[in-house]
Motif scaffolding. Structure first.
Motif, PDB file in Angstrom:
ATOM      1  N   LEU A 104      31.590  22.217 -54.609  1.00 26.72           N
ATOM      2  CA  LEU A 104      31.420  20.976 -55.374  1.00 26.72           C
ATOM      3  C   LEU A 104      30.102  20.912 -56.137  1.00 26.72           C
ATOM      4  O   LEU A 104      29.785  19.900 -56.756  1.00 26.72           O
ATOM      5  CB  LEU A 104      31.547  19.768 -54.439  1.00 26.72           C
ATOM      6  N   ASP A 105      29.322  21.989 -56.079  1.00 24.19           N
ATOM      7  CA  ASP A 105      28.069  22.089 -56.842  1.00 24.19           C
ATOM      8  C   ASP A 105      27.074  20.970 -56.530  1.00 24.19           C
ATOM      9  O   ASP A 105      26.355  20.501 -57.413  1.00 24.19           O
ATOM     10  CB  ASP A 105      28.351  22.128 -58.349  1.00 24.19           C
ATOM     11  N   ILE A 106      27.033  20.550 -55.273  1.00 25.65           N
ATOM     12  CA  ILE A 106      26.046  19.564 -54.841  1.00 25.65           C
ATOM     13  C   ILE A 106      24.765  20.327 -54.503  1.00 25.65           C
ATOM     14  O   ILE A 106      24.807  21.320 -53.781  1.00 25.65           O
ATOM     15  CB  ILE A 106      26.555  18.792 -53.598  1.00 25.65           C
ATOM     16  N   ASP A 107      23.641  19.868 -55.036  1.00 24.89           N
ATOM     17  CA  ASP A 107      22.370  20.512 -54.696  1.00 24.89           C
ATOM     18  C   ASP A 107      21.597  19.598 -53.737  1.00 24.89           C
ATOM     19  O   ASP A 107      22.089  18.542 -53.345  1.00 24.89           O
ATOM     20  CB  ASP A 107      21.567  20.862 -55.943  1.00 24.89           C
ATOM     21  N   SER A 108      20.394  19.988 -53.369  1.00 20.37           N
ATOM     22  CA  SER A 108      19.637  19.225 -52.364  1.00 20.37           C
ATOM     23  C   SER A 108      19.287  17.820 -52.852  1.00 20.37           C
ATOM     24  O   SER A 108      19.284  16.874 -52.064  1.00 20.37           O
ATOM     25  CB  SER A 108      18.379  19.991 -51.948  1.00 20.37           C
ATOM     26  N   ILE A 109      19.024  17.676 -54.126  1.00 22.16           N
ATOM     27  CA  ILE A 109      18.725  16.346 -54.671  1.00 22.16           C
ATOM     28  C   ILE A 109      19.987  15.480 -54.637  1.00 22.16           C
ATOM     29  O   ILE A 109      19.936  14.304 -54.268  1.00 22.16           O
ATOM     30  CB  ILE A 109      18.153  16.452 -56.092  1.00 22.16           C
ATOM     31  N   ASP A 110      21.124  16.067 -54.989  1.00 21.12           N
ATOM     32  CA  ASP A 110      22.391  15.346 -54.896  1.00 21.12           C
ATOM     33  C   ASP A 110      22.678  14.937 -53.460  1.00 21.12           C
ATOM     34  O   ASP A 110      23.213  13.852 -53.207  1.00 21.12           O
ATOM     35  CB  ASP A 110      23.549  16.207 -55.406  1.00 21.12           C
ATOM     36  N   ASP A 138      32.679  17.549 -42.737  1.00 20.14           N
ATOM     37  CA  ASP A 138      31.443  17.310 -41.980  1.00 20.14           C
ATOM     38  C   ASP A 138      30.850  15.943 -42.324  1.00 20.14           C
ATOM     39  O   ASP A 138      30.347  15.241 -41.447  1.00 20.14           O
ATOM     40  CB  ASP A 138      30.396  18.392 -42.270  1.00 20.14           C
ATOM     41  N   VAL A 139      30.884  15.583 -43.600  1.00 18.74           N
ATOM     42  CA  VAL A 139      30.377  14.275 -44.030  1.00 18.74           C
ATOM     43  C   VAL A 139      31.204  13.175 -43.383  1.00 18.74           C
ATOM     44  O   VAL A 139      30.653  12.223 -42.811  1.00 18.74           O
ATOM     45  CB  VAL A 139      30.408  14.120 -45.573  1.00 18.74           C
ATOM     46  N   VAL A 140      32.517  13.303 -43.468  1.00 20.20           N
ATOM     47  CA  VAL A 140      33.408  12.299 -42.893  1.00 20.20           C
ATOM     48  C   VAL A 140      33.156  12.166 -41.390  1.00 20.20           C
ATOM     49  O   VAL A 140      33.025  11.047 -40.872  1.00 20.20           O
ATOM     50  CB  VAL A 140      34.890  12.650 -43.183  1.00 20.20           C
ATOM     51  N   ASP A 141      33.055  13.285 -40.691  1.00 20.82           N
ATOM     52  CA  ASP A 141      32.811  13.257 -39.248  1.00 20.82           C
ATOM     53  C   ASP A 141      31.471  12.619 -38.915  1.00 20.82           C
ATOM     54  O   ASP A 141      31.365  11.833 -37.968  1.00 20.82           O
ATOM     55  CB  ASP A 141      32.874  14.670 -38.657  1.00 20.82           C
ATOM     56  N   ASP A 201      38.162  20.405 -46.742  1.00 25.51           N
ATOM     57  CA  ASP A 201      37.596  21.735 -46.533  1.00 25.51           C
ATOM     58  C   ASP A 201      36.586  22.150 -47.598  1.00 25.51           C
ATOM     59  O   ASP A 201      35.954  23.207 -47.469  1.00 25.51           O
ATOM     60  CB  ASP A 201      38.719  22.782 -46.496  1.00 25.51           C
ATOM     61  N   ALA A 202      36.418  21.347 -48.628  1.00 25.88           N
ATOM     62  CA  ALA A 202      35.519  21.721 -49.723  1.00 25.88           C
ATOM     63  C   ALA A 202      34.069  21.773 -49.238  1.00 25.88           C
ATOM     64  O   ALA A 202      33.576  20.845 -48.600  1.00 25.88           O
ATOM     65  CB  ALA A 202      35.652  20.732 -50.876  1.00 25.88           C
ATOM     66  N   ASN A 203      33.411  22.874 -49.562  1.00 25.61           N
ATOM     67  CA  ASN A 203      31.994  23.021 -49.246  1.00 25.61           C
ATOM     68  C   ASN A 203      31.203  22.269 -50.317  1.00 25.61           C
ATOM     69  O   ASN A 203      31.391  22.492 -51.513  1.00 25.61           O
ATOM     70  CB  ASN A 203      31.601  24.506 -49.226  1.00 25.61           C
ATOM     71  N   LEU A 204      30.324  21.395 -49.863  1.00 29.01           N
ATOM     72  CA  LEU A 204      29.562  20.569 -50.804  1.00 29.01           C
ATOM     73  C   LEU A 204      28.756  21.410 -51.778  1.00 29.01           C
ATOM     74  O   LEU A 204      28.678  21.084 -52.959  1.00 29.01           O
ATOM     75  CB  LEU A 204      28.613  19.637 -50.046  1.00 29.01           C
ATOM     76  N   TYR A 205      28.144  22.454 -51.287  1.00 28.80           N
ATOM     77  CA  TYR A 205      27.210  23.227 -52.087  1.00 28.80           C
ATOM     78  C   TYR A 205      27.904  24.296 -52.930  1.00 28.80           C
ATOM     79  O   TYR A 205      27.579  24.481 -54.096  1.00 28.80           O
ATOM     80  CB  TYR A 205      26.137  23.828 -51.176  1.00 28.80           C
ATOM     81  N   GLN A 206      28.861  24.994 -52.343  1.00 34.96           N
ATOM     82  CA  GLN A 206      29.519  26.089 -53.045  1.00 34.96           C
ATOM     83  C   GLN A 206      30.700  25.618 -53.891  1.00 34.96           C
ATOM     84  O   GLN A 206      30.874  26.075 -55.019  1.00 34.96           O
ATOM     85  CB  GLN A 206      29.988  27.140 -52.040  1.00 34.96           C
ATOM     86  N   VAL A 231      20.713  14.869 -39.155  1.00 27.20           N
ATOM     87  CA  VAL A 231      22.167  14.971 -38.980  1.00 27.20           C
ATOM     88  C   VAL A 231      22.781  15.579 -40.226  1.00 27.20           C
ATOM     89  O   VAL A 231      23.661  16.435 -40.153  1.00 27.20           O
ATOM     90  CB  VAL A 231      22.781  13.577 -38.691  1.00 27.20           C
ATOM     91  N   PHE A 232      22.284  15.166 -41.375  1.00 25.76           N
ATOM     92  CA  PHE A 232      22.874  15.616 -42.632  1.00 25.76           C
ATOM     93  C   PHE A 232      22.575  17.085 -42.919  1.00 25.76           C
ATOM     94  O   PHE A 232      23.299  17.720 -43.664  1.00 25.76           O
ATOM     95  CB  PHE A 232      22.404  14.717 -43.782  1.00 25.76           C
ATOM     96  N   LYS A 233      21.530  17.631 -42.305  1.00 25.11           N
ATOM     97  CA  LYS A 233      21.226  19.057 -42.494  1.00 25.11           C
ATOM     98  C   LYS A 233      22.346  19.941 -41.967  1.00 25.11           C
ATOM     99  O   LYS A 233      22.503  21.071 -42.418  1.00 25.11           O
ATOM    100  CB  LYS A 233      19.921  19.422 -41.783  1.00 25.11           C
ATOM    101  N   GLN A 234      23.119  19.428 -41.008  1.00 22.90           N
ATOM    102  CA  GLN A 234      24.218  20.187 -40.415  1.00 22.90           C
ATOM    103  C   GLN A 234      25.480  20.141 -41.268  1.00 22.90           C
ATOM    104  O   GLN A 234      26.422  20.879 -41.039  1.00 22.90           O
ATOM    105  CB  GLN A 234      24.540  19.628 -39.021  1.00 22.90           C
ATOM    106  N   VAL A 235      25.518  19.241 -42.235  1.00 25.45           N
ATOM    107  CA  VAL A 235      26.704  19.002 -43.047  1.00 25.45           C
ATOM    108  C   VAL A 235      26.873  20.109 -44.087  1.00 25.45           C
ATOM    109  O   VAL A 235      25.941  20.439 -44.807  1.00 25.45           O
ATOM    110  CB  VAL A 235      26.588  17.617 -43.727  1.00 25.45           C
ATOM    111  N   ARG A 236      28.069  20.664 -44.153  1.00 26.61           N
ATOM    112  CA  ARG A 236      28.380  21.690 -45.142  1.00 26.61           C
ATOM    113  C   ARG A 236      29.618  21.336 -45.954  1.00 26.61           C
ATOM    114  O   ARG A 236      29.709  21.665 -47.124  1.00 26.61           O
ATOM    115  CB  ARG A 236      28.603  23.056 -44.469  1.00 26.61           C
ATOM    116  N   THR A 237      30.588  20.701 -45.307  1.00 29.51           N
ATOM    117  CA  THR A 237      31.859  20.398 -45.966  1.00 29.51           C
ATOM    118  C   THR A 237      32.069  18.891 -46.065  1.00 29.51           C
ATOM    119  O   THR A 237      31.364  18.110 -45.406  1.00 29.51           O
ATOM    120  CB  THR A 237      33.041  21.000 -45.191  1.00 29.51           C
ATOM    121  N   VAL A 238      33.047  18.505 -46.855  1.00 30.26           N
ATOM    122  CA  VAL A 238      33.407  17.092 -46.946  1.00 30.26           C
ATOM    123  C   VAL A 238      33.832  16.590 -45.565  1.00 30.26           C
ATOM    124  O   VAL A 238      33.479  15.484 -45.156  1.00 30.26           O
ATOM    125  CB  VAL A 238      34.517  16.874 -47.995  1.00 30.26           C
TER     126      VAL A 238
END
Length: 86
Positions: A39-45, A74-77, A32-37, A65-72
């Protein structure tokens, strides 16, 4: 990489990549972790993560496809779907 990877195996791989390459504490990487909020992942990450995902899948995953990704999750899916379609 095998097209029969389970979502759990993909999650473990993603968690390890986030920990090893982005210094994210393992305990913070949940489905459920949000990558950006969270886990502090930014666009370069995110671009770097796409490069690491290519190592897992053997193919590029579309940035669209990756633009739709928000959570871990989402990445897994996204990776799971990509492997199923490969």
């Amino acid at each position: 990489m095998s097209t029969t990877m389970s979502k759990e195996e993909i999650f473990d791989w993603v968690r390890n990549v986030l920990h090893k390459h982005f210094e994210t504490p393992v305990e913070r990487v949940t489905m459920d972790a949000n990558l950006y909020q969270d886990l502090d992942i930014d666009s370069i990450d995110a671009v770097d993560l796409l490069i690491h995902l290519k190592q897992l899948t053997g193919q590029s995953i579309s940035p669209d496809v990756f633009k739709q990704v928000r959570t871990v999750s989402d990445v897994v899916d996204a990776v799971h779907a990509h492997l199923q379609n490969a």
